[in-house]
Write an enzyme that holds these catalytic residues in place. Structure first.
Site, PDB file in Angstrom:
ATOM      1  N   TYR A 150       0.850  -1.185   0.000  1.00  0.00           N
ATOM      2  CA  TYR A 150       0.000   0.000   0.000  1.00  0.00           C
ATOM      3  C   TYR A 150       0.888   1.238   0.000  1.00  0.00           C
ATOM      4  CZ  TYR A 150      -3.928  -3.029   1.216  1.00  0.00           C
ATOM      5  OH  TYR A 150      -4.882  -4.009   1.203  1.00  0.00           O
ATOM      6  N   LYS A 201       1.318   3.496   2.228  1.00  0.00           N
ATOM      7  CA  LYS A 201       2.001   3.780   3.489  1.00  0.00           C
ATOM      8  C   LYS A 201       2.619   2.556   4.144  1.00  0.00           C
ATOM      9  CE  LYS A 201      -1.028   7.658   4.633  1.00  0.00           C
ATOM     10  NZ  LYS A 201      -1.932   8.221   5.645  1.00  0.00           N
ATOM     11  N   ASP A 235      -3.442  14.140  16.236  1.00  0.00           N
ATOM     12  CA  ASP A 235      -3.489  14.051  14.770  1.00  0.00           C
ATOM     13  C   ASP A 235      -4.712  13.267  14.306  1.00  0.00           C
ATOM     14  OD1 ASP A 235      -2.640  14.559  12.200  1.00  0.00           O
ATOM     15  OD2 ASP A 235      -1.123  12.975  12.162  1.00  0.00           O
TER      16      ASP A 235
END
Length: 297
Positions: A12, A14, A140
């Site tokens: 993928y 990431k 985040d």
């Protein structure tokens, strides 16, 4: 950490989907490359690429330590393993087939209906309440860090690379880089104004932004800079009439205000406004959110 136990299946953007040879579970392996330079990140064409590149080895290691210290929770991603392999740092966590961002923007229109919104928000609030009760601020939260398992309907919070314990003072902004690296659309006003305030209220603000995005089918505050982001926030929420908290500068821009009643259904708006209070001292906690009438239709 030994990577030999993991059988890599799919790549993928990431990281990698892999099979844990010891448990038989499907996991996600993320690699944080130590050699990426900040200059290279700033020259990246895509903002998201720059944000990911900005993640340093030290931040990833610190975030893994925070996540490892937390008790297990149904709505928080589980850390299977982490550590250095050669010059790089690796995270191994639960694998989920989709994130909330993909769910909101699925081709063919807006597919997140109100019952699903309630279900997802309840899960997120339970997870954030767990973090805050154990002295952790995520810092985040955004749809890309909310993971959903379609088969089991599990919802878990991930993306702990920049999480911090509230007892630990935040590093100075030029070194910590929070103002430059966390997604602007989900950042609370006090962080946009270069405040060192690093409390749980910033997570509640981000959850309010996520709630609004699920309802609208688009992000509510889509600024292209910190100043523009503040302009959009004030245009939606208005200029605070109360005395400004000490951590905000004495800045009172004149902006036209929108009518939020035209954007949100009446069952959502009261909770949203309590989560998106510009003054962080007035934002309600995750546990208070869970008792809001929105979750008892």
């Amino acid at each position: 950490m030994e990577l030999d136990r993991f059988i890599f299946n799919r790549v993928y953007k990431k990281g990698f989907e892999a099979l844990d040879g010891e448990t038989g579970d499907v996991v996600f392996v993320r690699r944080v490359v130590r050699s990426i330079l900040r200059q290279e990140a700033e020259e990246a064409e895509e903002a998201e690429e720059a944000e990911e590149a900005h993640l340093t080895h030290a931040e990833a290691s610190r975030g893994a330590t925070v996540l490892r210290s937390l008790p297990e929770h149904n709505n928080v991603i589980s850390l299977v393993a982490s550590g250095d392999v050669g010059p790089d740092f690796y995270w191994v966590v639960d694998f989920f087939d989709v994130d909330l961002c993909s769910l909101i923007y699925e081709p063919g229109g807006h597919h997140v209906n109100m019952p699903r919104i309630r279900f997802i928000m309840r899960a997120l609030l339970l997870g954030v309440d767990h973090l805050h009760r154990h002295g952790v601020v995520h810092r985040d939260l955004k749809p890309m860090h909310v993971f959903v398992n379609r088969a089991t309907a599990q919802v878990k919070i991930g993306g702990f690379e920049r999480a911090r314990r509230t007892a630990v003072p935040p590093a100075p902004l030029p070194e910590d880089g929070y103002s430059r690296r966390t997604s602007t659309w989900y950042r609370a006003p006090e962080t946009l104004m270069s405040s060192t305030f690093d409390g749980p209220g910033m997570d509640i603000w981000a959850l309010g932004c996520i709630l609004a995005e699920m309802v609208l089918g688009r992000a509510m505050f889509m600024g292209n800079s910190e100043l523009h982001q503040l302009y959009i926030i004030y245009r939606h929420l208005g200029i605070p009439k109360e005395e400004w908290p000490a951590l905000l500068p004495d800045w009172h821009p004149r902006v036209p205000e929108l009518n939020l009643m035209d954007l949100f259904p009446p069952e959502v708006l009261p909770l949203l406004l309590r989560m998106l209070s510009i003054n962080p001292a007035n934002r309600i906690s995750a546990r208070q959110c869970l008792h809001d009438p929105f979750f008892s239709p």
